[in-house]
Design a protein around this motif. Sequence first.
Motif, PDB file in Angstrom:
ATOM      1  N   ASP A 530       0.834  -1.211   0.000  1.00  0.00           N
ATOM      2  CA  ASP A 530       0.000   0.000   0.000  1.00  0.00           C
ATOM      3  C   ASP A 530       0.865   1.257   0.000  1.00  0.00           C
ATOM      4  OD1 ASP A 530      -2.249  -1.571   0.040  1.00  0.00           O
ATOM      5  OD2 ASP A 530      -2.627  -1.342   2.192  1.00  0.00           O
ATOM      6  N   GLU A 531       1.963   1.199   0.734  1.00  0.00           N
ATOM      7  CA  GLU A 531       2.843   2.369   0.812  1.00  0.00           C
ATOM      8  C   GLU A 531       3.577   2.598  -0.500  1.00  0.00           C
ATOM      9  OE1 GLU A 531       3.241   5.454   3.352  1.00  0.00           O
ATOM     10  OE2 GLU A 531       2.208   3.559   3.763  1.00  0.00           O
ATOM     11  N   ILE A 532       3.969   1.529  -1.180  1.00  0.00           N
ATOM     12  CA  ILE A 532       4.609   1.669  -2.498  1.00  0.00           C
ATOM     13  C   ILE A 532       3.650   2.356  -3.461  1.00  0.00           C
ATOM     14  CG2 ILE A 532       5.510   0.428  -4.497  1.00  0.00           C
ATOM     15  CD1 ILE A 532       6.537  -1.717  -2.548  1.00  0.00           C
ATOM     16  N   PHE A 533       2.413   1.930  -3.471  1.00  0.00           N
ATOM     17  CA  PHE A 533       1.413   2.554  -4.345  1.00  0.00           C
ATOM     18  C   PHE A 533       1.160   4.009  -3.957  1.00  0.00           C
ATOM     19  CE2 PHE A 533      -0.095  -1.815  -5.493  1.00  0.00           C
ATOM     20  CZ  PHE A 533       0.067  -1.669  -6.857  1.00  0.00           C
ATOM     21  N   LYS A 534       1.294   4.306  -2.686  1.00  0.00           N
ATOM     22  CA  LYS A 534       1.025   5.659  -2.205  1.00  0.00           C
ATOM     23  C   LYS A 534       2.071   6.663  -2.666  1.00  0.00           C
ATOM     24  CE  LYS A 534       0.415   8.137   2.187  1.00  0.00           C
ATOM     25  NZ  LYS A 534       0.397   7.968   3.666  1.00  0.00           N
ATOM     26  N   PHE A 535       3.339   6.260  -2.649  1.00  0.00           N
ATOM     27  CA  PHE A 535       4.415   7.214  -2.911  1.00  0.00           C
ATOM     28  C   PHE A 535       5.114   7.046  -4.248  1.00  0.00           C
ATOM     29  CE2 PHE A 535       4.201   7.763   1.721  1.00  0.00           C
ATOM     30  CZ  PHE A 535       4.211   9.142   1.787  1.00  0.00           C
ATOM     31  N   LYS A 536       5.034   5.881  -4.839  1.00  0.00           N
ATOM     32  CA  LYS A 536       5.700   5.689  -6.126  1.00  0.00           C
ATOM     33  C   LYS A 536       4.821   6.214  -7.242  1.00  0.00           C
ATOM     34  CE  LYS A 536       7.611   2.202  -9.235  1.00  0.00           C
ATOM     35  NZ  LYS A 536       8.689   3.071  -9.675  1.00  0.00           N
ATOM     36  N   THR A 537       5.403   6.958  -8.165  1.00  0.00           N
ATOM     37  CA  THR A 537       4.660   7.478  -9.310  1.00  0.00           C
ATOM     38  C   THR A 537       4.637   6.444 -10.418  1.00  0.00           C
ATOM     39  OG1 THR A 537       5.296   9.748  -8.783  1.00  0.00           O
ATOM     40  CG2 THR A 537       4.504   9.320 -11.010  1.00  0.00           C
ATOM     41  N   PHE A 538       3.455   5.929 -10.702  1.00  0.00           N
ATOM     42  CA  PHE A 538       3.282   5.014 -11.820  1.00  0.00           C
ATOM     43  C   PHE A 538       2.703   5.808 -12.976  1.00  0.00           C
ATOM     44  CE2 PHE A 538       3.043   2.119  -8.192  1.00  0.00           C
ATOM     45  CZ  PHE A 538       3.967   1.177  -8.580  1.00  0.00           C
ATOM     46  N   ASN A 539       3.523   6.003 -13.989  1.00  0.00           N
ATOM     47  CA  ASN A 539       3.040   6.766 -15.133  1.00  0.00           C
ATOM     48  C   ASN A 539       2.047   5.925 -15.923  1.00  0.00           C
ATOM     49  OD1 ASN A 539       2.650   8.280 -17.424  1.00  0.00           O
ATOM     50  ND2 ASN A 539       4.803   8.880 -17.605  1.00  0.00           N
ATOM     51  N   PRO A 540       0.778   6.365 -16.053  1.00  0.00           N
ATOM     52  CA  PRO A 540      -0.195   5.568 -16.802  1.00  0.00           C
ATOM     53  C   PRO A 540       0.219   5.324 -18.239  1.00  0.00           C
ATOM     54  CG  PRO A 540      -1.009   7.794 -16.394  1.00  0.00           C
ATOM     55  CD  PRO A 540       0.226   7.615 -15.569  1.00  0.00           C
ATOM     56  N   ARG A 541       1.077   6.180 -18.764  1.00  0.00           N
ATOM     57  CA  ARG A 541       1.492   6.008 -20.154  1.00  0.00           C
ATOM     58  C   ARG A 541       2.531   4.891 -20.285  1.00  0.00           C
ATOM     59  NH1 ARG A 541       1.703  12.215 -22.428  1.00  0.00           N
ATOM     60  NH2 ARG A 541      -0.220  12.891 -21.461  1.00  0.00           N
ATOM     61  N   MET A 542       3.027   4.397 -19.159  1.00  0.00           N
ATOM     62  CA  MET A 542       3.894   3.223 -19.204  1.00  0.00           C
ATOM     63  C   MET A 542       3.054   1.960 -19.326  1.00  0.00           C
ATOM     64  SD  MET A 542       7.186   4.097 -18.726  1.00  0.00           S
ATOM     65  CE  MET A 542       8.110   2.967 -17.676  1.00  0.00           C
ATOM     66  N   ASP A 543       1.772   2.076 -19.083  1.00  0.00           N
ATOM     67  CA  ASP A 543       0.894   0.914 -19.089  1.00  0.00           C
ATOM     68  C   ASP A 543       0.005   0.880 -20.322  1.00  0.00           C
ATOM     69  OD1 ASP A 543       1.835   0.188 -16.572  1.00  0.00           O
ATOM     70  OD2 ASP A 543       0.527   1.662 -15.657  1.00  0.00           O
ATOM     71  N   LYS A 544       0.051   1.922 -21.124  1.00  0.00           N
ATOM     72  CA  LYS A 544      -0.786   1.958 -22.318  1.00  0.00           C
ATOM     73  C   LYS A 544      -0.095   2.805 -23.380  1.00  0.00           C
ATOM     74  CE  LYS A 544      -5.410   3.210 -23.924  1.00  0.00           C
ATOM     75  NZ  LYS A 544      -6.700   3.821 -23.556  1.00  0.00           N
ATOM     76  N   ILE A 545       0.102   2.248 -24.561  1.00  0.00           N
ATOM     77  CA  ILE A 545       0.748   2.995 -25.638  1.00  0.00           C
ATOM     78  C   ILE A 545      -0.266   3.948 -26.250  1.00  0.00           C
ATOM     79  CG2 ILE A 545       1.907   2.811 -27.864  1.00  0.00           C
ATOM     80  CD1 ILE A 545       2.781   0.032 -27.054  1.00  0.00           C
ATOM     81  N   LEU A 546       0.099   5.225 -26.307  1.00  0.00           N
ATOM     82  CA  LEU A 546      -0.802   6.212 -26.899  1.00  0.00           C
ATOM     83  C   LEU A 546      -0.362   6.534 -28.325  1.00  0.00           C
ATOM     84  CD1 LEU A 546      -1.255   8.599 -23.860  1.00  0.00           C
ATOM     85  CD2 LEU A 546      -2.602   6.605 -24.500  1.00  0.00           C
ATOM     86  N   ASP A 547      -1.252   7.186 -29.065  1.00  0.00           N
ATOM     87  CA  ASP A 547      -1.006   7.441 -30.489  1.00  0.00           C
ATOM     88  C   ASP A 547       0.237   8.291 -30.735  1.00  0.00           C
ATOM     89  OD1 ASP A 547      -4.544   7.706 -31.223  1.00  0.00           O
ATOM     90  OD2 ASP A 547      -3.201   5.966 -31.138  1.00  0.00           O
ATOM     91  N   ASP A 548       0.547   9.183 -29.783  1.00  0.00           N
ATOM     92  CA  ASP A 548       1.659  10.095 -30.040  1.00  0.00           C
ATOM     93  C   ASP A 548       3.008   9.507 -29.615  1.00  0.00           C
ATOM     94  OD1 ASP A 548       1.129  10.144 -27.373  1.00  0.00           O
ATOM     95  OD2 ASP A 548       1.272  12.319 -27.142  1.00  0.00           O
ATOM     96  N   PHE A 549       3.054   8.239 -29.174  1.00  0.00           N
ATOM     97  CA  PHE A 549       4.318   7.613 -28.843  1.00  0.00           C
ATOM     98  C   PHE A 549       5.072   7.230 -30.121  1.00  0.00           C
ATOM     99  CE2 PHE A 549       2.997   5.738 -24.490  1.00  0.00           C
ATOM    100  CZ  PHE A 549       3.125   7.004 -23.950  1.00  0.00           C
ATOM    101  N   VAL A 550       6.390   7.390 -30.070  1.00  0.00           N
ATOM    102  CA  VAL A 550       7.251   6.803 -31.096  1.00  0.00           C
ATOM    103  C   VAL A 550       7.739   5.485 -30.529  1.00  0.00           C
ATOM    104  CG1 VAL A 550       9.349   7.102 -32.432  1.00  0.00           C
ATOM    105  CG2 VAL A 550       7.957   9.094 -31.861  1.00  0.00           C
ATOM    106  N   PHE A 551       7.428   4.371 -31.132  1.00  0.00           N
ATOM    107  CA  PHE A 551       7.758   3.092 -30.539  1.00  0.00           C
ATOM    108  C   PHE A 551       7.988   2.038 -31.606  1.00  0.00           C
ATOM    109  CE2 PHE A 551       3.913   0.684 -31.346  1.00  0.00           C
ATOM    110  CZ  PHE A 551       3.005   1.686 -31.646  1.00  0.00           C
ATOM    111  N   LEU A 552       8.589   0.926 -31.220  1.00  0.00           N
ATOM    112  CA  LEU A 552       8.700  -0.223 -32.099  1.00  0.00           C
ATOM    113  C   LEU A 552       8.305  -1.445 -31.304  1.00  0.00           C
ATOM    114  CD1 LEU A 552      11.501  -2.109 -31.552  1.00  0.00           C
ATOM    115  CD2 LEU A 552      12.537   0.072 -32.186  1.00  0.00           C
ATOM    116  N   ASN A 553       7.647  -2.391 -31.908  1.00  0.00           N
ATOM    117  CA  ASN A 553       7.240  -3.639 -31.269  1.00  0.00           C
ATOM    118  C   ASN A 553       8.016  -4.795 -31.876  1.00  0.00           C
ATOM    119  OD1 ASN A 553       5.379  -2.628 -29.483  1.00  0.00           O
ATOM    120  ND2 ASN A 553       3.746  -2.602 -31.006  1.00  0.00           N
ATOM    121  N   ARG A 554       8.366  -5.758 -31.080  1.00  0.00           N
ATOM    122  CA  ARG A 554       9.108  -6.929 -31.548  1.00  0.00           C
ATOM    123  C   ARG A 554       8.131  -8.091 -31.698  1.00  0.00           C
ATOM    124  NH1 ARG A 554      14.478  -7.818 -33.326  1.00  0.00           N
ATOM    125  NH2 ARG A 554      14.954 -10.029 -33.060  1.00  0.00           N
TER     126      ARG A 554
END
Length: 554
Positions: A530-554
């Motif tokens: 619970d404390e990790i979730f409280k203080f660690k910043t989880f960027n939602p964009r790390m969990d979902k690729i958005l249209d404006d990302f430049v990326f490559l998939n393997r």
Amino acid sequence: MTNKTKFFANIINEIDIKAERVLAELNVSQEEKSKVNSSRNLFISTLKQIKLENKTDSGLNMFCYFIPNEMKEHMSEISMETKCYFKFDNKLGKLVLFNQFIKPEVFDDVCDVINENVKLNDRDFHSFQDYAKCVVMVKILDEKFKESTPIIDMSDLTQNSLTTLNISSHKFNDILSEDFEFLPYFINFFSNFKNLIDLEFRESKIEILTSNCFLGLSNLRILSISNARLKHFDKDAFVDLKNLKKLSLPHNFLCEIKSEMLNGLENLEELNLSENELRKINFKGMKNLKNLDLSNNKWKINVDSNCFENCSQIRILCLQNSLIGTLPPNVFNDSKYLSYLNLKGNTLDNFDFLIHLNYLEFLNISCKTNFSYKLLNDIIFKSLKYLVIETERVGVFGENLNNLQALEINGVSNFEGGSLKNLKSLEFLALNIQNDSIIEQLDETFFIGLNNLKYLAIKTWSFGHSSIEKFRNKENLFLSLFVKSSENLKSQTFYDDDDVSYSLVTEIKTIESEIFFVEKILHVSKDVRDEIFKFKTFNPRMDKILDDFVFLNR
């Protein structure tokens, strides 16, 4: 005319005037008119009966007040400020019976709140007690209105109760012990306010808590005073709060905490003093304290060796960004079962205090100081699962960390071969490098020993036009660290704008996300998770690729 006669005559006159106004309205049906007359007769007969029962002219045993129905048809019946719902069952109003005198101006405010003509914080109350009376009456009446009866009897205290009281006002500088003396005359106390379990003050002007100011609230479990001007509380301010479990005082101006200031809080388990101006602290004797938050302090905190003496139950300690320069080697002698320790952003000159903390599950020593691998490798970490450090040179981690599941390293500029060879259980690795050229130093020797990796992220905030190509050139190396047969293996390189900074990220994973790892895979206790979730910043964009990302998939 006696005072008693005048009091009842004024109420009857008010009821008659309101009734005649309603009856004169053109859009009132015959059925509604009949209901108004019926309610008027009931109110007046009740008043006359109560007048007879008050036998002496020296005083009244029962007081009556009239709440006229002034609610407009188009108005919502929900008071957003008090989170109360009011609905009249007739066009006349309600008659309320009390066993205590209420100032007319205070009851007028209650009527205006019920009819949604005013917000409590828009009114200038003579005292905090008048304001608190108004809040309590509105809360009790909220329950009474649901009974759909024209007469509300609040004189029977056994039928009045509150479990939560939220007082939010910015107009009062302090709370006095006498400010709550009215409560036993409103609520079913049986000599104390036994039903109240949660009390909250937000955005107030409270500066001082005097001795005994919460007397009578012996069953209170949660007390919060946040975003106020609190500078000090007397040593007996919390006397009688023997059942308090959680005390939150964040975003205030507290400068010092002495152990005697916490008298009466022997059963306190969670204390939040974040975002204050603390210089000196001492929690000696807080034997049941489990969770302490001192994060983001605005001044340098001096921590003595006896600061946590007899705090044997403490499990969670948040000290990040609190300008701490030194922690005595024996400061945690009595807190050896500490499970979560966050020291991020401090300027610690040593880490000797870690020697006694063999049961840590989470440790963040991402500090602005020279990191010592020797000291870290000399400590027996039986339970450490998640480690966060800050260092320019990634050296060799010792065998004492062979149970480590997650490692974050910040500020990296160079790597030593075989750094991770002893981390046999590592499944999560996050590297924050100083610039994009550093990724070119990475080769297979750095990753030797990693056989269970499920998540790898490499991030930099300093990059140029060729950065994507540099990251892409290392993709085969990164992919080789994972089980080849995994159908869930994903690789992506993208620019990430987290509203604070702009970074370049390469992420390879066989699981859904960082959040999934912490929630489902990391072997830590619920409190630590619970404390990790409280203080660690989880960027939602790390969990979902958005249209404006430049990326490559393997």
